[in-house]
Design a protein around this motif. Structure first.
Motif: not given
Ligand code: SAH
Length: 355
Positions: A121-134
């Motif tokens: 969740d913390v990573q998703a917030k830090a990378l807003q605007g990108y589309e990371p896949q876990w």
């Protein structure tokens, strides 16, 4: 029931457990695990890492990986991966620093290996605007060139410990002593995986084995050898590990690793020789193990610090000077932390590292 009582009960029923099992329970137990239940990083947390100390770290890593991508002919699609991304700060800094590299972002598929739902969740917030896949496992990377970084990931993987006795080994185990957890030793046995350590050890020496690290490296290196790419593995440790390096940290202080399971970070020193050998076995080339301070200086951290310093004064300037020192000085992280680079056998090593 808290984790300590659960573990005491398990030991009572099943007997002593390996240190690897103990570490896995403490770090990753779904309800009580250290990483699964909290964000432990930063000044308020239990420990602080290089990307949390300064943006310069991630910026230089980003430019290093982008340079590898350029010299390998700018593959038009590749996986940009991080193992154990913590708060996402390192990946965010990598992406910011590489914005000006034409075509790099368009070609990158961002993939993150993270076991902790809280940190995802913390990573998703830090990378807003990108589309990371876990991803759930290393084998889940798309079959493309792979440009990867892992900072303080391998030190969190579970290890087993063995004490040399004659030509055999006794495993160090976690058992119980009344209502406390206590270390003990298993029966003597042969250990095929330790056959190479008979030469450099004596009776009473302790060695550590990290099966997870070897298999992850074998897989990452295989993909880089096949498809192109590069990896930067950064961690504390050395070329060959000897002795007990298991440590527990809570609020930046060392504590007893058996005292409060699930409440403290557990880590060990990384044995880079094992990582390098697994990579070689997979057909990948690896660089000389290089101190973090040397690596960052070669990538130009001092010039970057000077340009960031230009508009600063007072406490902001002091903080920048201190961050530069923490990352590079041999008395701080500069020497304790090492960098191992992987690259395809027909390519040049990542900038800042030597064959
Ligand atoms: N790289 C980050 C965080 C380091 S802390 C930084 O430099 O700040 C270790 C990270 O690895 C955390 O994100 C933790 O949740 C993750 N991690 C530890 N063991 C893991 C495992 N077995 N599988 C996936 N992620 C793991």
């Amino acid at each position: 029931m808290n984790l300590k009582d659960r573990l005491l009960l398990r030991i009572q029923n099943d007997g002593p457990m390996t240190i690897a099992d103990y570490m896995t329970e403490c770090l990753m137990h779904p309800e009580h695990g250290y990483y699964t239940t909290r964000d432990p990083l930063g000044a308020q947390g239990d420990f602080i890492t290089a990307p949390e100390i300064s943006q310069m770290f991630g910026e230089l890593i980003g430019l290093c990986l982008a340079q590898c991508w350029l010299v390998q002919g700018k593959p038009e699609k590749f996986v940009l991966a991080e193992l154990g991304p913590g708060r996402g700060t390192l990946m965010a800094d990598i992406l910011r620093a590489t914005q000006s590299v034409p075509g790099f972002h368009k070609a990158a598929e961002i993939a993150l290996l993270e076991a902790s739902p809280v940190l995802r969740d913390v990573q998703a917030k830090a990378l807003q605007g990108y589309e990371p896949q876990w991803i759930e496992a290393i084998s889940d990377f798309e079959d493309l060139p792979l440009f990867l970084v892992a900072n303080e990931f391998f030190d969190a993987l579970p290890i087993r410990q063995f004490l040399r006795e004659g030509k055999g080994w006794r495993e160090r185990l976690v058992g119980k002593n009344g209502a406390s957890l206590a270390f003990g030793l298993g029966a003597q046995s042969a250990q095929a995986a330790l056959s190479e350590r008979v030469e450099d050890t004596q009776d009473g020496d302790l060695v550590e084995l990290c099966a997870a690290a070897s298999s992850i490296m074998y897989s990452v290196a295989g993909q880089i050898a096949r498809n192109g790419g590069a990896a930067l593995i950064i961690d504390y440790g050395d070329w060959r590990s000897l002795g007990d390096t298991l440590q527990a940290l809570q609020a930046h202080e060392r504590v007893d690793p058996l005292d409060q399971p699930g409440q403290a970070d557990l880590t060990t020193h990384v044995d880079f020789e094992v990582l390098a050998k697994a990579s070689h076995a997979s057909g990948c080339a690896y660089t000389k193990l290089t101190p973090q301070g040397v690596f960052l200086e070669r990538l130009g951290i001092t010039a970057r610090a000077q340009s960031l310093a230009a508009p600063l004064s007072g406490s902001q300037l002091e903080a920048l000077v201190s961050a530069h020192r923490r990352l590079t000085h041999p008395d701080e992280m500069g020497n304790l932390f090492k960098v191992l680079g992987l690259y395809p056998p027909n390519a040049t090593p990542p900038p800042g590292l030597e064959p």
